[in-house]
Design a protein around this motif. Sequence first.
Motif, PDB file in Angstrom:
ATOM      1  N   LEU B 158     -24.978  -9.555 -11.067  1.00 54.35           N
ATOM      2  CA  LEU B 158     -26.170  -9.280 -11.641  1.00 54.35           C
ATOM      3  C   LEU B 158     -26.260 -10.350 -12.971  1.00 54.35           C
ATOM      4  CD1 LEU B 158     -26.488  -5.416 -11.487  1.00 54.35           C
ATOM      5  CD2 LEU B 158     -27.909  -7.361 -10.415  1.00 54.35           C
ATOM      6  N   LEU B 159     -25.077 -10.393 -13.598  1.00 55.08           N
ATOM      7  CA  LEU B 159     -25.324 -11.295 -14.991  1.00 55.08           C
ATOM      8  C   LEU B 159     -25.571 -12.802 -14.470  1.00 55.08           C
ATOM      9  CD1 LEU B 159     -22.228 -10.063 -16.764  1.00 55.08           C
ATOM     10  CD2 LEU B 159     -24.500  -9.772 -17.559  1.00 55.08           C
ATOM     11  N   GLY B 160     -24.647 -12.949 -13.198  1.00 53.13           N
ATOM     12  CA  GLY B 160     -25.029 -14.371 -12.840  1.00 53.13           C
ATOM     13  C   GLY B 160     -26.553 -14.661 -12.323  1.00 53.13           C
ATOM     14  N   ALA B 161     -26.976 -13.663 -11.712  1.00 48.26           N
ATOM     15  CA  ALA B 161     -28.686 -13.741 -11.152  1.00 48.26           C
ATOM     16  C   ALA B 161     -29.366 -13.849 -12.475  1.00 48.26           C
ATOM     17  CB  ALA B 161     -28.833 -12.563 -10.209  1.00 48.26           C
ATOM     18  N   ASN B 162     -28.902 -13.148 -13.657  1.00 47.74           N
ATOM     19  CA  ASN B 162     -29.868 -13.243 -14.670  1.00 47.74           C
ATOM     20  C   ASN B 162     -29.705 -14.107 -15.908  1.00 47.74           C
ATOM     21  OD1 ASN B 162     -31.708 -10.673 -15.112  1.00 47.74           O
ATOM     22  ND2 ASN B 162     -29.641 -10.091 -13.714  1.00 47.74           N
ATOM     23  N   GLU B 163     -28.804 -15.219 -15.423  1.00 48.06           N
ATOM     24  CA  GLU B 163     -28.661 -16.456 -16.057  1.00 48.06           C
ATOM     25  C   GLU B 163     -27.977 -16.284 -17.519  1.00 48.06           C
ATOM     26  OE1 GLU B 163     -32.490 -18.031 -16.286  1.00 48.06           O
ATOM     27  OE2 GLU B 163     -32.449 -18.676 -14.125  1.00 48.06           O
ATOM     28  N   VAL B 164     -26.999 -15.260 -17.706  1.00 51.18           N
ATOM     29  CA  VAL B 164     -26.083 -15.328 -18.829  1.00 51.18           C
ATOM     30  C   VAL B 164     -25.188 -16.316 -18.593  1.00 51.18           C
ATOM     31  CG1 VAL B 164     -24.375 -13.780 -19.913  1.00 51.18           C
ATOM     32  CG2 VAL B 164     -26.208 -12.893 -18.845  1.00 51.18           C
ATOM     33  N   ARG B 165     -24.974 -17.507 -19.516  1.00 48.36           N
ATOM     34  CA  ARG B 165     -24.356 -18.538 -19.148  1.00 48.36           C
ATOM     35  C   ARG B 165     -22.865 -18.519 -18.931  1.00 48.36           C
ATOM     36  NH1 ARG B 165     -22.298 -20.262 -23.681  1.00 48.36           N
ATOM     37  NH2 ARG B 165     -23.510 -19.693 -25.566  1.00 48.36           N
ATOM     38  N   GLN B 166     -21.871 -17.453 -19.715  1.00 48.47           N
ATOM     39  CA  GLN B 166     -20.703 -17.424 -19.595  1.00 48.47           C
ATOM     40  C   GLN B 166     -20.382 -15.963 -19.467  1.00 48.47           C
ATOM     41  OE1 GLN B 166     -18.708 -19.028 -22.829  1.00 48.47           O
ATOM     42  NE2 GLN B 166     -16.851 -18.666 -22.398  1.00 48.47           N
ATOM     43  N   THR B 167     -19.422 -15.546 -18.829  1.00 49.51           N
ATOM     44  CA  THR B 167     -19.072 -14.194 -18.417  1.00 49.51           C
ATOM     45  C   THR B 167     -17.574 -14.353 -18.454  1.00 49.51           C
ATOM     46  OG1 THR B 167     -21.056 -13.780 -17.158  1.00 49.51           O
ATOM     47  CG2 THR B 167     -19.070 -12.474 -17.021  1.00 49.51           C
ATOM     48  N   ASP B 168     -16.896 -13.434 -19.307  1.00 52.03           N
ATOM     49  CA  ASP B 168     -15.466 -13.321 -19.333  1.00 52.03           C
ATOM     50  C   ASP B 168     -15.044 -11.984 -19.131  1.00 52.03           C
ATOM     51  OD1 ASP B 168     -14.819 -16.300 -20.190  1.00 52.03           O
ATOM     52  OD2 ASP B 168     -16.093 -15.512 -21.973  1.00 52.03           O
ATOM     53  N   LEU B 169     -13.880 -11.662 -18.804  1.00 47.74           N
ATOM     54  CA  LEU B 169     -13.286 -10.480 -18.175  1.00 47.74           C
ATOM     55  C   LEU B 169     -12.081  -9.913 -19.299  1.00 47.74           C
ATOM     56  CD1 LEU B 169     -13.167  -8.465 -15.768  1.00 47.74           C
ATOM     57  CD2 LEU B 169     -11.325  -9.907 -15.201  1.00 47.74           C
ATOM     58  N   ILE B 170     -12.432  -8.696 -19.495  1.00 46.20           N
ATOM     59  CA  ILE B 170     -11.251  -7.932 -20.268  1.00 46.20           C
ATOM     60  C   ILE B 170     -10.710  -6.864 -19.454  1.00 46.20           C
ATOM     61  CG2 ILE B 170     -10.792  -6.386 -22.123  1.00 46.20           C
ATOM     62  CD1 ILE B 170     -13.220  -7.827 -23.863  1.00 46.20           C
ATOM     63  N   VAL B 171      -9.521  -6.849 -19.239  1.00 42.78           N
ATOM     64  CA  VAL B 171      -8.786  -5.923 -18.481  1.00 42.78           C
ATOM     65  C   VAL B 171      -8.231  -4.756 -19.360  1.00 42.78           C
ATOM     66  CG1 VAL B 171      -7.385  -5.433 -16.690  1.00 42.78           C
ATOM     67  CG2 VAL B 171      -8.256  -7.128 -16.609  1.00 42.78           C
TER      68      VAL B 171
END
Lengths: 92, 263
Positions: B158-171
């Motif tokens: 969903l973030l990709g589809a909404n054009e959030v340009r960078q997505t990082d992961l926290i485990v």
Amino acid sequence: MSLLDLFKKKSSGTIAKDRLKLLLVSDRANCSPDVMEMIKNDIIQVISKYMEIDAEGLDIQITQMDLEGNEGNVPALYANIPIKDMKHPSVS
Amino acid sequence: MSEVIVITSGKGGVGKTTTTANVGTGLAQLDKKVVLIDTDIGLRNLDVVMGLENRIVYNLVDVVEGNCRMKQALIKDKRYPNLSLLPSAQTRDKSAVSPGQMVKLIDSLREDFDYILLDCPAGIEQGFKNAIAGADRALVVTTPEVSAIRDADRIIGLLGANEVRQTDLIVNRLRMDMVKRGDMMNINDVTDILAINLIGAIPDDEQIVISTNQGEPLVGTDCLAGKAFANICHRILGENVPLLDLEIKSNLWGKFKDIFKKN
């Protein structure tokens, strides 16, 4: 890890990973197994016109594919189609 | 130039609010001007985790509806002069604010802050849409569990589809003892499955519960979770910090107990 562990089944962590991988394929594809089956049958029909393929061994999946230059990834339709025999096109 | 970061997860209870509090405080410790926005209208929590619940006068909905000026609603954290909190409303619901209003509100803060952190509610409905509307980048929090990872995957889409340009992961909430036994997915398993950049891993640490009880974020303290959060802040600033070795035993007694556990 004791000797007994070696004979045990997969660890629960591995089970979790395997289950998730399968689950996310259908989640990401956003299409039901029925639709995937229809796509698969259509692919078999089309390719069979040109060569003999192993319909049983055919495997299609929706996966993620990396874009060039670290620009994230896009969904991709992955198909593994074992060929039994290359029919000569002119024979038809 | 300011950066707007949304902290989100899909599933509830994986540590979004704790992460927002600690990352925000950590960035403030690094001399950045930071504002934390609780976007969970109706279920506000960031204020208690930050220990600022007694200082709320106005909230996010008041600002949007024009009942007060932004300055009146922002709570300055006395421990860090460059850290502020915009609390959420407790007696309203998600429909009180629209994505467009959120974008406007965020834009009005850009001039005064280096980092604007948005604590996103669980779910993918209106509250989520409000939270991501104005975001430049996202931190997706997950735990090494099937349900949390499945939801994280949906959120990443969903973030990709909404054009959030960078997505990082926290485990979050890794238990190295269970990972070692093979009874918990390890960091690599999770990043393999979700296929996005890992920006940090947080061990399951009792200190988190203690710090939340006290209303004092633990980032920067000597415990493992505190160090892990501090590292994430440095990585947000673009520094290259190696992943923390989560297996360090905090004291001698821990090592001692471990020797006996193995047999």
